[in-house]
Design an enzyme around this catalytic site. Structure first.
Site, PDB file in Angstrom:
ATOM      1  CG  HIS A   5      -1.846   1.026   1.270  1.00 54.46           C
ATOM      2  ND1 HIS A   5      -1.706   2.029   2.445  1.00 54.46           N
ATOM      3  CD2 HIS A   5      -2.670   1.758   0.581  1.00 54.46           C
ATOM      4  CE1 HIS A   5      -2.527   3.084   2.312  1.00 54.46           C
ATOM      5  NE2 HIS A   5      -3.239   3.047   1.216  1.00 54.46           N
ATOM      6  CD  GLU A  25      -2.991   2.197  -3.064  1.00 59.33           C
ATOM      7  OE1 GLU A  25      -3.728   2.876  -3.223  1.00 59.33           O
ATOM      8  OE2 GLU A  25      -1.807   2.449  -2.331  1.00 59.33           O
ATOM      9  CG  ASP A  27      -1.638   7.157  -3.122  1.00 58.74           C
ATOM     10  OD1 ASP A  27      -2.832   6.790  -3.182  1.00 58.74           O
ATOM     11  OD2 ASP A  27      -0.819   6.948  -2.427  1.00 58.74           O
ATOM     12  CG  HIS A  41      -1.807   9.159   0.541  1.00 61.12           C
ATOM     13  ND1 HIS A  41      -2.521   9.889   1.313  1.00 61.12           N
ATOM     14  CD2 HIS A  41      -2.696   8.271   0.145  1.00 61.12           C
ATOM     15  CE1 HIS A  41      -3.692   9.458   1.736  1.00 61.12           C
ATOM     16  NE2 HIS A  41      -3.638   8.222   0.958  1.00 61.12           N
ATOM     17  CG  ASP A  85      -5.794   5.361  -4.981  1.00 62.17           C
ATOM     18  OD1 ASP A  85      -6.661   6.143  -5.571  1.00 62.17           O
ATOM     19  OD2 ASP A  85      -5.578   5.214  -3.706  1.00 62.17           O
TER      20      ASP A  85
END
EC number: 4.6.1.-
Length: 273
Positions: A5, A25, A27, A41, A85
């Site tokens: 993440h 993942e 951002d 993020h 994301d």
């Protein structure tokens, strides 16, 4: 799929893969003209994490390409799936198509190397707002126009807003998406969330007539919640601690039922028991 993440700095790619992640993942933030700008993020983010690591988007893509190109000195064979994301909340709805076009051009040049031995990972475009479904068409049309329709085989889709399953199905339909759908469900690790919608998504996946191919749950950092997610039948778990998920997968109860996906496992195919 063990999904690392918030992997937003190039150095974190190695860090997460070395802990057991076969997927990351990342951002993606956009500027006011809908150009992908940073892998960032920002605050607030998950408890226990530094929210402020970042790269310029295209620099990150180049680092990711190295990590997923066989023969490169930085190559990580285990890393097979990347979820972008897409932080489209900063955009107007009418910029979504444009954002998709610009994103596709950046990936084509800096990740796929214009189709010439670029990175091999499968890519999921994760969109937080159902109204931004035109981003998908902007992206897929651009790949076709640029002469690389074959790269669509590497592309999957996710709407990450925890919307009603029926509403997500509608957005997919409007976007012209049939297949290659990952359905996310989850919440920041600072809060608890039950598995009701995950079970609904799994039922849609297994019905044979739903829109979902794979289901993943985020953000899972504890052994107990990992077991609960596996018991619910998810395909992927997004985590800040890939080693925790790896440990649980090695427990007797799960070892015979689950294994870590490799490049040969098609992430768009629904797993049949």
């Amino acid at each position: 799929w063990i999904m690392g993440h918030m992997v937003n700095a190039i150095g974190q790619i190695d860090e997460f893969v070395n802990l057991g992640a076969n997927s990351i993942e990342t951002d993606v933030s956009f500027d006011s003209n809908a150009n992908p700008e940073y892998t960032y993020h920002g605050i607030p983010c998950d408890c226990g994490r530094n929210c402020k690591k970042w790269e310029n988007f295209n620099d990150f893509l180049k680092g990711l390409r190295s990590a997923t190109t066989p023969g490169d000195s930085k190559y990580k064979e285990k890393l097979v799936l990347v979820v972008f994301d897409l932080k489209t909340g900063s955009l107007y709805d009418n910029q979504a198509n444009d954002a998709g076009k610009k994103l596709a051009k950046n990936l084509l040049q800096h990740y796929w190397n214009n189709g010439n031995n670029g990175g091999r990972a499968y890519i999921v475009l994760s969109i937080p707002d159902l109204n931004h479904y035109p981003l998908i068409k902007g992206f897929t049309d651009t790949l076709k126009q640029e002469g690389h329709p074959e790269l669509l085989d590497k592309l999957g889709y996710d709407f990450s807003g925890n919307d009603a399953i029926g509403d997500v199905a509608n957005a997919c339909k409007k976007a012209g998406v049939s297949g290659h759908v990952w359905q996310s469900d989850g919440i920041t690790n600072c809060l608890l969330r039950g598995l009701t919608r995950v079970r609904e998504a799994v039922a849609n996946r297994d019905s044979g007539k739903g829109y979902i191919n794979k289901v993943y749950y985020w953000t899972v950092d504890k052994r107990a919640s990992t077991r609960d997610a596996l018991d619910a039948g998810v395909d992927g778990i997004m985590t800040n601690y890939p080693d925790v998920i790896t440990d649980v997968l090695n427990e007797a109860a799960y070892k015979s039922k689950f294994r870590v996906a490799t490049y040969d496992d098609n992430p768009w195919e629904t797993f049949k028991k």
